[in-house]
Design a protein around this motif. Structure first.
Motif, PDB file in Angstrom:
ATOM      1  N   VAL A  20      -9.798  40.666 -19.712  1.00 33.92           N
ATOM      2  CA  VAL A  20     -10.054  39.974 -18.436  1.00 33.92           C
ATOM      3  C   VAL A  20      -9.573  38.534 -18.515  1.00 33.92           C
ATOM      4  O   VAL A  20      -8.927  38.018 -17.588  1.00 33.92           O
ATOM      5  CB  VAL A  20     -11.559  40.034 -18.082  1.00 33.92           C
ATOM      6  CG1 VAL A  20     -11.867  39.142 -16.879  1.00 33.92           C
ATOM      7  CG2 VAL A  20     -11.977  41.473 -17.789  1.00 33.92           C
ATOM      8  N   LEU A  21      -9.879  37.864 -19.630  1.00 36.20           N
ATOM      9  CA  LEU A  21      -9.461  36.472 -19.780  1.00 36.20           C
ATOM     10  C   LEU A  21      -7.938  36.355 -19.885  1.00 36.20           C
ATOM     11  O   LEU A  21      -7.337  35.403 -19.369  1.00 36.20           O
ATOM     12  CB  LEU A  21     -10.124  35.846 -21.002  1.00 36.20           C
ATOM     13  CG  LEU A  21     -11.647  35.683 -20.922  1.00 36.20           C
ATOM     14  CD1 LEU A  21     -12.189  35.087 -22.217  1.00 36.20           C
ATOM     15  CD2 LEU A  21     -12.033  34.816 -19.735  1.00 36.20           C
ATOM     16  N   ILE A  22      -7.306  37.304 -20.534  1.00 35.38           N
ATOM     17  CA  ILE A  22      -5.843  37.304 -20.616  1.00 35.38           C
ATOM     18  C   ILE A  22      -5.238  37.477 -19.223  1.00 35.38           C
ATOM     19  O   ILE A  22      -4.270  36.802 -18.854  1.00 35.38           O
ATOM     20  CB  ILE A  22      -5.361  38.408 -21.582  1.00 35.38           C
ATOM     21  CG1 ILE A  22      -5.674  38.008 -23.019  1.00 35.38           C
ATOM     22  CG2 ILE A  22      -3.866  38.684 -21.398  1.00 35.38           C
ATOM     23  CD1 ILE A  22      -5.477  39.115 -24.031  1.00 35.38           C
ATOM     24  N   LYS A  41      -2.607  36.540  -9.072  1.00 32.36           N
ATOM     25  CA  LYS A  41      -2.545  36.396 -10.530  1.00 32.36           C
ATOM     26  C   LYS A  41      -3.877  35.954 -11.116  1.00 32.36           C
ATOM     27  O   LYS A  41      -4.340  36.522 -12.112  1.00 32.36           O
ATOM     28  CB  LYS A  41      -1.459  35.348 -10.893  1.00 32.36           C
ATOM     29  CG  LYS A  41      -1.354  35.076 -12.387  1.00 32.36           C
ATOM     30  CD  LYS A  41      -0.750  36.279 -13.089  1.00 32.36           C
ATOM     31  CE  LYS A  41      -1.187  36.405 -14.524  1.00 32.36           C
ATOM     32  NZ  LYS A  41      -2.562  36.814 -14.714  1.00 32.36           N
ATOM     33  N   LEU A  42      -4.482  34.935 -10.552  1.00 32.27           N
ATOM     34  CA  LEU A  42      -5.649  34.320 -11.180  1.00 32.27           C
ATOM     35  C   LEU A  42      -6.974  34.963 -10.788  1.00 32.27           C
ATOM     36  O   LEU A  42      -7.962  34.830 -11.512  1.00 32.27           O
ATOM     37  CB  LEU A  42      -5.689  32.822 -10.841  1.00 32.27           C
ATOM     38  CG  LEU A  42      -4.490  31.994 -11.307  1.00 32.27           C
ATOM     39  CD1 LEU A  42      -4.680  30.527 -10.919  1.00 32.27           C
ATOM     40  CD2 LEU A  42      -4.271  32.126 -12.808  1.00 32.27           C
ATOM     41  N   ILE A  43      -7.012  35.654  -9.654  1.00 38.31           N
ATOM     42  CA  ILE A  43      -8.271  36.245  -9.179  1.00 38.31           C
ATOM     43  C   ILE A  43      -8.216  37.771  -9.170  1.00 38.31           C
ATOM     44  O   ILE A  43      -9.047  38.443  -9.784  1.00 38.31           O
ATOM     45  CB  ILE A  43      -8.614  35.736  -7.758  1.00 38.31           C
ATOM     46  CG1 ILE A  43      -8.657  34.194  -7.735  1.00 38.31           C
ATOM     47  CG2 ILE A  43      -9.939  36.328  -7.296  1.00 38.31           C
ATOM     48  CD1 ILE A  43      -9.682  33.586  -8.646  1.00 38.31           C
ATOM     49  N   ALA A  84      -5.080  27.212 -13.002  1.00 36.06           N
ATOM     50  CA  ALA A  84      -5.773  27.914 -14.086  1.00 36.06           C
ATOM     51  C   ALA A  84      -6.569  26.976 -14.974  1.00 36.06           C
ATOM     52  O   ALA A  84      -7.495  27.414 -15.665  1.00 36.06           O
ATOM     53  CB  ALA A  84      -4.762  28.691 -14.932  1.00 36.06           C
ATOM     54  N   PHE A  85      -6.216  25.698 -14.988  1.00 30.06           N
ATOM     55  CA  PHE A  85      -6.995  24.754 -15.790  1.00 30.06           C
ATOM     56  C   PHE A  85      -8.469  24.821 -15.410  1.00 30.06           C
ATOM     57  O   PHE A  85      -9.357  24.827 -16.278  1.00 30.06           O
ATOM     58  CB  PHE A  85      -6.461  23.333 -15.614  1.00 30.06           C
ATOM     59  CG  PHE A  85      -7.363  22.281 -16.196  1.00 30.06           C
ATOM     60  CD1 PHE A  85      -7.650  22.277 -17.539  1.00 30.06           C
ATOM     61  CD2 PHE A  85      -7.937  21.309 -15.388  1.00 30.06           C
ATOM     62  CE1 PHE A  85      -8.491  21.315 -18.093  1.00 30.06           C
ATOM     63  CE2 PHE A  85      -8.775  20.351 -15.925  1.00 30.06           C
ATOM     64  CZ  PHE A  85      -9.053  20.357 -17.280  1.00 30.06           C
ATOM     65  N   MET A  86      -8.743  24.909 -14.105  1.00 30.61           N
ATOM     66  CA  MET A  86     -10.123  25.005 -13.643  1.00 30.61           C
ATOM     67  C   MET A  86     -10.622  26.451 -13.623  1.00 30.61           C
ATOM     68  O   MET A  86     -11.714  26.747 -14.093  1.00 30.61           O
ATOM     69  CB  MET A  86     -10.245  24.384 -12.253  1.00 30.61           C
ATOM     70  CG  MET A  86      -9.969  22.895 -12.211  1.00 30.61           C
ATOM     71  SD  MET A  86     -11.101  21.926 -13.243  1.00 30.61           S
ATOM     72  CE  MET A  86     -12.670  22.300 -12.455  1.00 30.61           C
ATOM     73  N   SER A  87      -9.792  27.364 -13.095  1.00 30.90           N
ATOM     74  CA  SER A  87     -10.248  28.744 -12.898  1.00 30.90           C
ATOM     75  C   SER A  87     -10.477  29.461 -14.227  1.00 30.90           C
ATOM     76  O   SER A  87     -11.486  30.159 -14.402  1.00 30.90           O
ATOM     77  CB  SER A  87      -9.239  29.524 -12.045  1.00 30.90           C
ATOM     78  OG  SER A  87      -7.989  29.623 -12.700  1.00 30.90           O
ATOM     79  N   PHE A  88      -9.573  29.286 -15.186  1.00 36.21           N
ATOM     80  CA  PHE A  88      -9.736  29.948 -16.481  1.00 36.21           C
ATOM     81  C   PHE A  88     -10.939  29.390 -17.228  1.00 36.21           C
ATOM     82  O   PHE A  88     -11.750  30.146 -17.781  1.00 36.21           O
ATOM     83  CB  PHE A  88      -8.465  29.790 -17.314  1.00 36.21           C
ATOM     84  CG  PHE A  88      -8.539  30.460 -18.662  1.00 36.21           C
ATOM     85  CD1 PHE A  88      -8.219  31.797 -18.798  1.00 36.21           C
ATOM     86  CD2 PHE A  88      -8.942  29.754 -19.794  1.00 36.21           C
ATOM     87  CE1 PHE A  88      -8.304  32.429 -20.034  1.00 36.21           C
ATOM     88  CE2 PHE A  88      -9.025  30.371 -21.027  1.00 36.21           C
ATOM     89  CZ  PHE A  88      -8.697  31.709 -21.148  1.00 36.21           C
ATOM     90  N   SER A  89     -11.059  28.080 -17.258  1.00 33.97           N
ATOM     91  CA  SER A  89     -12.191  27.461 -17.954  1.00 33.97           C
ATOM     92  C   SER A  89     -13.517  27.881 -17.341  1.00 33.97           C
ATOM     93  O   SER A  89     -14.490  28.159 -18.051  1.00 33.97           O
ATOM     94  CB  SER A  89     -12.043  25.930 -17.915  1.00 33.97           C
ATOM     95  OG  SER A  89     -10.833  25.517 -18.498  1.00 33.97           O
ATOM     96  N   ALA A  90     -13.550  27.955 -16.002  1.00 32.43           N
ATOM     97  CA  ALA A  90     -14.775  28.363 -15.321  1.00 32.43           C
ATOM     98  C   ALA A  90     -15.118  29.812 -15.631  1.00 32.43           C
ATOM     99  O   ALA A  90     -16.290  30.166 -15.822  1.00 32.43           O
ATOM    100  CB  ALA A  90     -14.622  28.162 -13.816  1.00 32.43           C
ATOM    101  N   LEU A  91     -14.089  30.676 -15.705  1.00 33.41           N
ATOM    102  CA  LEU A  91     -14.332  32.093 -16.011  1.00 33.41           C
ATOM    103  C   LEU A  91     -14.857  32.262 -17.427  1.00 33.41           C
ATOM    104  O   LEU A  91     -15.780  33.058 -17.665  1.00 33.41           O
ATOM    105  CB  LEU A  91     -13.037  32.891 -15.822  1.00 33.41           C
ATOM    106  CG  LEU A  91     -13.132  34.389 -16.119  1.00 33.41           C
ATOM    107  CD1 LEU A  91     -14.167  35.060 -15.217  1.00 33.41           C
ATOM    108  CD2 LEU A  91     -11.766  35.056 -15.946  1.00 33.41           C
ATOM    109  N   VAL A  92     -14.298  31.533 -18.378  1.00 34.26           N
ATOM    110  CA  VAL A  92     -14.784  31.609 -19.758  1.00 34.26           C
ATOM    111  C   VAL A  92     -16.260  31.225 -19.826  1.00 34.26           C
ATOM    112  O   VAL A  92     -17.066  31.874 -20.506  1.00 34.26           O
ATOM    113  CB  VAL A  92     -13.948  30.695 -20.675  1.00 34.26           C
ATOM    114  CG1 VAL A  92     -14.574  30.619 -22.067  1.00 34.26           C
ATOM    115  CG2 VAL A  92     -12.513  31.201 -20.781  1.00 34.26           C
ATOM    116  N   GLN A  93     -16.615  30.182 -19.100  1.00 40.11           N
ATOM    117  CA  GLN A  93     -17.987  29.682 -19.150  1.00 40.11           C
ATOM    118  C   GLN A  93     -18.954  30.618 -18.432  1.00 40.11           C
ATOM    119  O   GLN A  93     -20.113  30.761 -18.837  1.00 40.11           O
ATOM    120  CB  GLN A  93     -18.041  28.286 -18.517  1.00 40.11           C
ATOM    121  CG  GLN A  93     -19.243  27.471 -18.926  1.00 40.11           C
ATOM    122  CD  GLN A  93     -19.011  25.989 -18.660  1.00 40.11           C
ATOM    123  OE1 GLN A  93     -18.111  25.589 -17.928  1.00 40.11           O
ATOM    124  NE2 GLN A  93     -19.842  25.145 -19.251  1.00 40.11           N
ATOM    125  N   ALA A  94     -18.479  31.272 -17.366  1.00 42.27           N
ATOM    126  CA  ALA A  94     -19.378  32.067 -16.537  1.00 42.27           C
ATOM    127  C   ALA A  94     -19.399  33.550 -16.900  1.00 42.27           C
ATOM    128  O   ALA A  94     -20.298  34.275 -16.457  1.00 42.27           O
ATOM    129  CB  ALA A  94     -18.969  31.930 -15.064  1.00 42.27           C
TER     130      ALA A  94
END
Length: 369
Positions: free
Chosen positions: A318-320, A287-289, A354-364
């Motif tokens: 992608v973010l969704i 789901k997340l990757i 997702a708290f970490m993975s989503f935030s990291a993806l938005v930033q990167a």
């Protein structure tokens, strides 16, 4: 840090709802009422207002639709193959695929993306919500009926899924908002202000309710174990009272049985727990990757092939796809007799990570792509 300062409150509200339910501060009987408020009042008003900002010509982008639709089908196929390969039947494998392919766009994604990117994110979000509610859900529900029911069961389930879509207020709210936008209609100030109030309440209420639903699912397992343990203890006490042997011999026998049972069952329970944790982690990884990577790959391929896919729309998709799993899959799993406890734990796992993975993806994202 700026991204985390925006995303952190959203996940914090989910945590507050989870703690409120799991610590019994919120009565579990109140959660269905919260769900009704969110699903039938607050969220439809929010989606209606989004529809007002999304003209029909912006929504009718075949490149966005085909890219996300193809990604959803591919994600379902991968998760379904993984589930069947691990020995799951069609029912549980199909709902495992749905929880891997259906992001929590309504409760979490829309308010989160709007906070991060403004109203320009609403058009793409509306398209993805429509695809997931109508096509992804219907496909997985139909596949879940293949086990022992054949084509008749799949057709009946598909009809039932479409019937559920027709009574879901969210797609109708979106359609009504788009219609009002194109025809330049308005309800008038009193009704418009009421809709705005309900819309403003949607984000915090939806996130709190999401956490409460996850907390209720977790508490349900605790109550089940407690109830089972109490029933077993009452049964043992009744058996002891009926016997006329000495108390010493009864205790000795119970201890011997308990020790033998523990020695016999412990490896099996341990292996089963390990397999369950592995199952949760596999679906969470998908789901997340894997899901956002699929959408990204398909989108980049579409752009190179000359399709009219806006890079910003691809970023939103992608973010969704990187959002945690949708909470309503638990209710669907219960309705169709799948393992709802498994689904609830996967949703809890994806939401936590997702708290970490989503935030990291938005930033990167912009730095990488």
């Amino acid at each position: 840090m700026e991204v985390f300062s925006i995303t952190c409150p959203f996940f914090a509200l989910v945590l507050v709802g989870f703690l409120a339910a799991s610590k019994k501060l919120l009565p579990l009987d109140a959660i269905p009422g919260l769900n009704i408020f969110v699903l039938y009042f607050a969220l439809p008003c929010m989606l209606f207002r989004f529809g007002l900002q999304a003209p029909l010509d912006r929504l009718l982008n075949p490149s966005v639709f085909l890219t996300y639709f193809a990604g959803a089908v591919l994600m379902v196929a991968i998760a379904l193959v993984a589930g069947r390969a691990s020995g799951l039947g069609w029912n549980n494998a199909s709902f495992g695929a749905l929880v891997a392919a259906f992001p929590n766009t309504g409760f979490m994604g829309v308010p989160l993306l709007l906070a991060l990117f403004g109203s320009s994110a609403s058009g793409t979000a509306i398209v993805t919500i429509t695809i997931d509610m109508i096509f992804t859900t219907s496909l997985c529900v139909a596949l879940s009926r293949l086990e022992g029911a054949g084509g008749e069961g799949a057709r009946a389930a598909l009809f039932k899924a479409f019937k559920g879509i027709l009574v879901n207020p969210m797609p109708w709210a979106i359609a009504l908002g788009v219609l009002f936008c194109d025809l330049h209609l308005t309800f008038g100030a009193p009704i418009d202000n009421t809709i705005k109030l309900l819309s403003d309440a949607a984000s915090p209420a939806a996130l709190f309710t999401l956490g409460a639903v996850l907390g209720r699912s977790w508490m349900g397992k605790v109550f089940e174990k407690s109830y089972t343990s109490d029933e077993q203890n009452r049964s043992l006490n009744l058996q002891d009272n009926q016997k006329h042997n000495s108390q010493h011999r009864s205790q000795h026998r119970l201890q011997s049985i308990s020790q033998t049972s523990t020695n016999y069952d412990s490896p099996h329970i341990s292996n089963r727990s390990k397999n369950q944790y592995l199952d949760y982690l596999v679906i969470t990884f998908l789901k997340l990757i894997v899901h956002p990577l699929i959408i990204l790959s398909l989108g980049l391929a579409a752009i190179r092939l000359g399709f009219a896919l806006n890079p910003f729309s691809l970023k939103m998709m992608v973010l969704i796809a990187a959002l945690p799993s949708a909470s309503n899959v638990v209710m669907l799993a219960q309705r169709y007799g799948a393992d709802s406890e498994r689904v609830a734990k996967i949703i809890l796992c994806t939401t936590t990570i997702a708290f970490m993975s989503f935030s990291a993806l938005v930033q990167a994202y912009d730095h990488i792509f």
